[in-house]
Design a protein around this motif. Structure first.
Motif, mmCIF file in Angstrom:
data_model
loop_
_atom_site.group_PDB
_atom_site.id
_atom_site.type_symbol
_atom_site.label_atom_id
_atom_site.label_comp_id
_atom_site.label_asym_id
_atom_site.label_seq_id
_atom_site.Cartn_x
_atom_site.Cartn_y
_atom_site.Cartn_z
ATOM 1 N N THR A 73 0.835 -1.200 0.000
ATOM 2 C CA THR A 73 0.000 0.000 0.000
ATOM 3 C C THR A 73 0.871 1.251 0.000
ATOM 4 O OG1 THR A 73 -1.761 -1.178 1.161
ATOM 5 C CG2 THR A 73 -1.815 1.232 1.266
ATOM 6 N N THR A 74 1.918 1.239 0.817
ATOM 7 C CA THR A 74 2.857 2.361 0.855
ATOM 8 C C THR A 74 3.531 2.533 -0.501
ATOM 9 O OG1 THR A 74 3.244 1.982 3.208
ATOM 10 C CG2 THR A 74 4.897 3.293 2.037
ATOM 11 N N HIS A 93 1.991 6.720 -6.807
ATOM 12 C CA HIS A 93 1.029 7.749 -7.231
ATOM 13 C C HIS A 93 1.607 9.142 -7.009
ATOM 14 C CE1 HIS A 93 -2.380 5.361 -8.407
ATOM 15 N NE2 HIS A 93 -2.364 4.700 -7.264
ATOM 16 N N THR A 144 -6.093 15.289 -3.628
ATOM 17 C CA THR A 144 -6.231 14.020 -2.928
ATOM 18 C C THR A 144 -6.204 14.215 -1.418
ATOM 19 O OG1 THR A 144 -5.205 12.872 -4.783
ATOM 20 C CG2 THR A 144 -5.262 11.701 -2.683
ATOM 21 N N ALA A 182 1.046 4.096 -2.886
ATOM 22 C CA ALA A 182 0.832 5.512 -2.570
ATOM 23 C C ALA A 182 2.027 6.350 -3.026
ATOM 24 C CB ALA A 182 0.591 5.687 -1.075
#
Length: 171
Positions: free
Chosen positions: A142-143, A149, A161, A146
């Motif tokens: 997930t990190t 992105h 965001t 992120a």
């Protein structure tokens, strides 16, 4: 506060912040000095400003150049090299995130993938180990996503965001 005091405080604080992120204090201080300088600086100017040795400046500039955060140039008719950094703070942030992702997140993800592949008996210890590795892997992935992105985004996307996230948190 006088400019000279503000400048000194900023460079000192940036150096301390760098050490808390695992970055050499002098690397962070040189970068801070280059960020706020309106023009390119020579090794001698950096030495004088930070009161550090030529070797220390050269070694730490090499680190910043390797990270892609600092560039060197020359001036016509001079042999001396001058150093400068990207002026766009968002670009700097994305570049730092990319370097840290590649040096920290990617290797950890590989290790977690590797150690999660356990052969043999399914004891309570093995099951717990696999459970923890899977959870850690989820956090790391997930990190990683992120950061990817963020690295590939523009300033507007990041701001939108974060604002959307904060609005959702309030409701």
């Amino acid at each position: 506060m006088k400019y000279s005091d503000a400048k000194e405080e900023f460079i000192r604080t940036w150096g301390a912040l760098g050490t808390s992120w695992g970055i050499n204090k002098t690397v962070a201080q040189i970068f801070a000095l280059l960020m706020i300088s309106p023009h390119e600086l020579s090794v001698e100017e950096i030495m004088q400003e930070l009161q550090i040795s030529r070797g220390n400046v050269s070694m730490n500039l090499r680190i910043l150049i390797d990270w892609g955060l600092v560039y060197k140039t020359t001036r016509k008719g001079q042999r001396k090299e001058y150093f400068y950094c990207e002026r766009d703070i968002w670009s700097i942030s994305r570049k730092v995130a990319e370097v840290r992702k590649n040096r920290e997140i990617v290797p950890v993800a590989k290790v977690l993938d590797s150690v999660s592949q356990i052969d043999g008996e399914e004891t309570a210890e093995v099951k717990e180990f696999i459970r923890v590795m899977n959870e850690l892997n989820d956090v790391v992935r997930t990190t990683d996503q992120a950061l990817s992105h963020f690295i590939n985004s523009d300033r507007g996307w990041v701001s939108r965001t974060v604002i959307e996230y904060l609005k959702k948190k309030k409701s």
